[in-house]
Scaffold this active site. Structure first.
Site, short mmCIF file in Angstrom:
data_model
loop_
_atom_site.label_atom_id
_atom_site.label_comp_id
_atom_site.label_asym_id
_atom_site.label_seq_id
_atom_site.Cartn_x
_atom_site.Cartn_y
_atom_site.Cartn_z
N GLY A 89 0.80 -1.27 0.15
CA GLY A 89 0.14 -0.04 0.01
C GLY A 89 0.70 1.18 -0.13
CB SER A 118 -2.06 -14.33 0.79
OG SER A 118 -1.07 -13.97 -0.21
CB THR A 155 -4.13 -3.23 -6.01
OG1 THR A 155 -3.47 -3.07 -4.66
CG2 THR A 155 -5.43 -4.12 -5.83
CG ASP A 211 -5.27 -6.78 -0.79
OD1 ASP A 211 -5.05 -7.89 -1.34
OD2 ASP A 211 -4.67 -5.77 -1.03
#
Length: 504
Positions: A179, A275, A209, A267
């Site tokens: 992020g 994950s 992303t 997410d």
């Protein structure tokens, strides 16, 4: 009674459908009509003792495909391995057992280990459609997975693939929850840890992303698509590696789920933890550091959210036998100057080479995390890790180790530059007080990153800088004029991308 012929000759379509087996069939094909197949039907393709569940794409104008032939995507072709002249049979598959478990989760039920095992098994057998997978991911989003369910999902994902055995050696690893654009500390940290004589087989993902994942950035400088024997050779020779996890059978279901998560663009804490930690366990790691950047436009936006994520990480780590440390870092702004694979690679090299103009924030963050990871080594002693990390970086040992790792992975390549550049300037004067992580990342993606390795943007200012009217704020890099204009138009329309506090 004559038996219906449900076989077709096979051809290779030459189409990459990214881990999704796909079959192409003409709508006037006798098998398509006899079996009642329609577009997006899930079909079972059997060739001898091999079979695969695939999604059907129906050709309404199939002049390129004979009516007695089915074309296979690259994934389906690899699964069946047909020889010239082979014919396969096409049938409706049995309904997957796990659909009822997914439906139960959609309606809020708590799933036990056995039902997660069934879901992950059907994921890997391609028995679930993209709609099934999207329903599962959505049903688990937010806080809909309990800690007990997260532990069960993590165990299912790890058990579905291979777990590396390093013969009792202590294995270290790290991960950042993401992020934060430009936060490319991993190649620096791996080089420091390996230069310290420790083992750190780092597997990384491509961007989900973001404008670049660690594997995307590393691939600019060295090959990352190694198999497990090659990974072992690199780590045994150099102590560390930085490779793409998608080419390995380590928690393989995760890569299938990521394919669905990418277009959904979200997410969840439970799936994030499953994950990350399933892959850490699968690579054989025992001592792991997780970096959690916190900021108003980062993935984790508040101290409360960070605390909840840390609690879940610690609980799952303990349950699967990991010694876990959580490192909370500043996530208020991008790190370094480059955002995009090649631009981030340039930043990494500037730090490792100790260039005069290296990005100080990237260096400091890498040393903080490498130091915290070294603090997990019993011999280092509490809080002595950062000093050791700085010595290894400043002496050139980390740079030498990075180059050795690149050579072992297939050879080093110097990052290049994009063909087209555009500078975005300030429309006001004052002090720069904020950069929106999400909008700056979107600008880099619109410029072509990470698909175009040289695309992205380079920040020309930092938080706290005094900004004059017309001062360059950042430079967009693109490989085509169309992408350059697309990114520039978006950036110029985003007044909150860079927040400047005007002087009184």
């Amino acid at each position: 009674m004559t038996e219906i012929d449900n076989t077709l000759a096979l051809s290779r379509a030459g189409i990459d459908t990214y881990r999704q087996p796909v079959v192409f069939m003409r709508e006037d094909c006798h098998v398509c009509r006899a079996e009642g197949f329609a577009a997006l039907t899930r079909i079972e393709v059997t060739l001898g003792d091999r079979s695969v569940i695939a999604t059907l794409n129906v050709l309404t104008n199939g002049d390129w495909l004979p009516d007695d032939t089915a074309a296979l995507s690259e994934e389906a072709w690899a699964a069946l391995k047909p020889q010239p002249g082979d014919r396969a049979s096409f049938t409706h598959p049995e309904p997957p057992d796990s659909v009822s478990a997914i439906r139960a989760k959609v309606y809020g039920e708590t799933l036990e280990q056995q039902r997660f095992d069934a879901i992950i098994r059907d994921v890997l057998d391609h028995r679930l459609s993209d709609l099934d997978l999207a329903a599962f991911i959505t049903a688990c989003a937010g806080d809909r997975l309990s800690i007990a369910e997260t532990i069960a999902l993590t165990r299912s994902m790890q058990a579905a693939g291979e777990t590396l055995d390093w013969g009792g050696a202590e294995i270290y690893d790290k991960h950042c929850v993401g992020g934060l654009p430009g936060n490319r500390t991993t190649p620096i940290i791996v080089s420091i840890i390996a230069a310290a004589g420790l083992m750190i087989p780092k597997t990384s993902s491509r961007a989900i992303t973001s404008p670049a994942g660690t594997a995307d950035t590393m691939e600019v400088m060295a090959p990352v698509s190694l198999d497990i024997p090659a990974l072992r050779r690199v780590v045994e020779a150099e102590g560390g590696c930085i490779v793409w996890g998608g080419n390995l059978a380590l928690s393989p279901a995760d890569d299938v789920l990521i394919r669905i998560e990418r277009p959904l663009d979200f997410d969840s804490d439970g799936q994030l933890v499953a994950s990350v930690l399933s892959k850490k366990a699968a690579v054989g790691a025992k001592r792991v550091l997780i970096d959690v950047p916190v900021g108003p436009t980062a993935k984790v936006r508040s101290a409360e959210t960070a605390a909840a994520l840390a609690e879940r990480l610690r609980a799952v780590g303990k349950a699967i036998g990991l010694t876990l440390s959580i490192h909370q870092s500043d996530g208020t702004a991008p790190v370094g100057r480059g955002i995009g694979p090649a631009l981030e690679a340039q930043d990494v090299l500037a730090v490792l080479r100790r260039n005069e103009n290296f990005p100080v924030d990237l260096r400091d963050r890498a040393l903080d995390i490498a130091g915290a990871l070294l603090d997990l080594v019993p011999e280092t002693g509490s809080a002595g890790g950062r000093k050791v990390a700085a010595q290894l970086l400043d002496s050139g040992a980390a740079e030498a180790k990075f180059m050795a790792i690149c050579d072992a992975q297939g050879g080093f390549t110097e990052p290049g530059e994009a063909r087209y550049h555009a500078v975005i300037t300030s429309r006001t004067a004052g002090r720069l007080i904020a950069i929106d992580n999400r909008r700056i990342a979107r600008t880099a993606k619109l410029a072509g990153a990470p698909r175009q390795q040289l695309a992205g943007l380079r920040l020309l200012v930092q938080i706290g800088d005094h900004i004059e009217f017309g001062k360059p704020l950042f430079e967009i890099h693109a490989e085509t004029l169309g992408e350059l204009e697309y990114a520039r138009s978006y950036a110029e329309a985003q007044l909150g991308l860079c927040t400047i506090e005007e002087a009184n």
